[in-house]
Design an enzyme around this catalytic site. Structure first.
Site, PDB file in Angstrom:
ATOM      1  N   SER A  18      37.567  43.578  36.793  1.00  0.00           N
ATOM      2  CA  SER A  18      38.212  44.508  37.725  1.00  0.00           C
ATOM      3  C   SER A  18      37.746  45.949  37.468  1.00  0.00           C
ATOM      4  O   SER A  18      37.883  46.800  38.341  1.00  0.00           O
ATOM      5  CB  SER A  18      39.728  44.421  37.552  1.00  0.00           C
ATOM      6  OG  SER A  18      40.077  44.648  36.199  1.00  0.00           O
TER       7      SER A  18
ATOM      8  N   TYR B 257      43.982  43.944  38.418  1.00  0.00           N
ATOM      9  CA  TYR B 257      44.176  42.567  38.883  1.00  0.00           C
ATOM     10  C   TYR B 257      45.474  41.972  38.308  1.00  0.00           C
ATOM     11  O   TYR B 257      46.071  41.097  38.918  1.00  0.00           O
ATOM     12  CB  TYR B 257      43.011  41.684  38.408  1.00  0.00           C
ATOM     13  CG  TYR B 257      41.739  41.747  39.239  1.00  0.00           C
ATOM     14  CD1 TYR B 257      41.530  42.725  40.208  1.00  0.00           C
ATOM     15  CD2 TYR B 257      40.741  40.790  39.039  1.00  0.00           C
ATOM     16  CE1 TYR B 257      40.353  42.753  40.946  1.00  0.00           C
ATOM     17  CE2 TYR B 257      39.567  40.809  39.782  1.00  0.00           C
ATOM     18  CZ  TYR B 257      39.374  41.797  40.732  1.00  0.00           C
ATOM     19  OH  TYR B 257      38.211  41.801  41.466  1.00  0.00           O
ATOM     20  N   GLY B 258      45.852  42.453  37.114  1.00  0.00           N
ATOM     21  CA  GLY B 258      46.941  41.825  36.351  1.00  0.00           C
ATOM     22  C   GLY B 258      48.230  41.569  37.120  1.00  0.00           C
ATOM     23  O   GLY B 258      48.812  40.491  37.000  1.00  0.00           O
TER      24      GLY B 258
ATOM     25  N   CYS C 217      36.748  38.772  32.889  1.00  0.00           N
ATOM     26  CA  CYS C 217      38.114  39.237  33.144  1.00  0.00           C
ATOM     27  C   CYS C 217      39.000  38.046  32.829  1.00  0.00           C
ATOM     28  O   CYS C 217      38.836  36.971  33.431  1.00  0.00           O
ATOM     29  CB  CYS C 217      38.239  39.634  34.611  1.00  0.00           C
ATOM     30  SG  CYS C 217      39.919  39.968  35.138  1.00  0.00           S
TER      31      CYS C 217
ATOM     32  N   THR D 239      42.142  37.681  33.437  1.00  0.00           N
ATOM     33  CA  THR D 239      43.055  37.368  34.545  1.00  0.00           C
ATOM     34  C   THR D 239      42.340  36.478  35.562  1.00  0.00           C
ATOM     35  O   THR D 239      42.869  35.447  35.995  1.00  0.00           O
ATOM     36  CB  THR D 239      43.542  38.673  35.212  1.00  0.00           C
ATOM     37  OG1 THR D 239      43.984  39.571  34.193  1.00  0.00           O
ATOM     38  CG2 THR D 239      44.665  38.414  36.189  1.00  0.00           C
TER      39      THR D 239
ATOM     40  N   THR E 107      40.074  41.663  28.647  1.00  0.00           N
ATOM     41  CA  THR E 107      38.803  42.202  28.162  1.00  0.00           C
ATOM     42  C   THR E 107      38.821  43.725  28.023  1.00  0.00           C
ATOM     43  O   THR E 107      37.901  44.298  27.444  1.00  0.00           O
ATOM     44  CB  THR E 107      37.648  41.751  29.072  1.00  0.00           C
ATOM     45  OG1 THR E 107      37.946  42.137  30.417  1.00  0.00           O
ATOM     46  CG2 THR E 107      37.448  40.250  29.004  1.00  0.00           C
TER      47      THR E 107
END
Ligand code: DGL
Length: 264
Positions: free
Chosen positions: A11, A42-43, A73, A75, A185
């Site tokens: 992201s 994104y989380g 990532c 997520t 990350t």
């Protein structure tokens, strides 16, 4: 032998912690990095949104003629990797399996803590994978939703970060993990601030390191680049590159960031 680049996406800047390890482990490989900065974080987003974003990015990277893609990532790895693997035939590598294998090997007392975004923690992807590896592991998960925005602001230490970390990490102290998965990350960028919260000095597991060392073995021979004196690393973002470049230059000081903005 295949000299095409490896695609890497996240992201934002977090995936650079994975890219850095890949540059080290596979120094002949060229890469194309995409940070989806227009849509970070994104989380907090729901799984179907993460799946849609990830499909768009993988489609874009394929148009750039990549030979394999690293979902850098956690997520997106937790929520979208299975769907990506169903839809695309290109080799795809995510963050969950190799990270949990490293954690499982590192732990001595079986107490493993996992920190990550809300999406990753709510998916229990790390926990489920750890339990499959060893049902006796004791696992404590903690979502840390404020960390990604703070890290994207370039804050890697200091009082604001300490206050946010206290909120999330105090509940983990009594659990006394001997191993802590940095399950996003972005978090290796603040690894030293995180270690300071634990008196027992747990082993921090960096997803990028775990993935890169497993890729040394698992990247198929036919996909490897020929010995190459100067691999090319290209960077794309989906919003203006200035913020991305500022953090990227701190983190990878000897790299050039002629980052291009693209729309996907
Ligand atoms: N680096 C991403 C991860 O590993 C951050 C997700 C976000 O944008 O919230 O989960």
């Amino acid at each position: 032998m295949d000299n095409r680049p490896i695609g890497i996406f996240d992201s934002g800047v977090g995936g650079l912690t994975v890219a850095k390890e890949i540059y080290r482990a596979l120094p002949n490989e060229s890469t194309i990095y995409l940070g989806d900065t227009a849509r970070i974080p994104y989380g907090p987003r729901s799984p179907d949104i993460i799946i849609r974003f990830s499909h768009q990015i993988v489609s874009f990277l394929i148009t750039q003629n990549v030979k394999a893609i690293i979902v850098a990532c956690s997520t997106a790895s937790a929520l979208a990797l299975a769907s990506l693997k169903k839809s695309f035939s290109i080799p795809l590598y995510g963050m969950i399996e190799t990270t949990t294998q490293s954690a499982s090997l590192a732990t001595k007392n079986g107490h493993i803590a996992v920190i990550g975004t809300k999406g990753t923690i709510n998916s229990h992807a790390f926990k489920n994978c750890l339990t499959r590896l060893n049902p006796n592991h004791k696992i404590l998960e903690q979502a840390c939703p404020l960390l990604v925005p703070v890290i994207e602001e370039g804050i890697f230490d200091g009082p604001i970060l300490t206050q946010i970390l206290s909120k999330y990490l105090f509940p983990l102290q009594t659990f006394k993990p001997d191993t802590l998965i940095l399950g996003c990350t972005h978090y290796p960028l603040i690894a030293s601030a995180i270690s300071q919260f634990f008196s027992n000095d747990p082993t921090l597991i960096n997803p990028g390191e775990a993935l890169a060392s497993s890729l040394i073995e698992s990247l198929p021979e036919k996909l490897r680049a020929k010995s190459c004196p100067k691999p090319i690393h290209q960077y794309y973002t989906t919003d203006k590159p200035e913020y991305f470049n500022r953090i990227a230059e701190q983190f990878l000081p000897h790299h050039h960031f002629p980052t291009k903005q693209i729309s996907i």
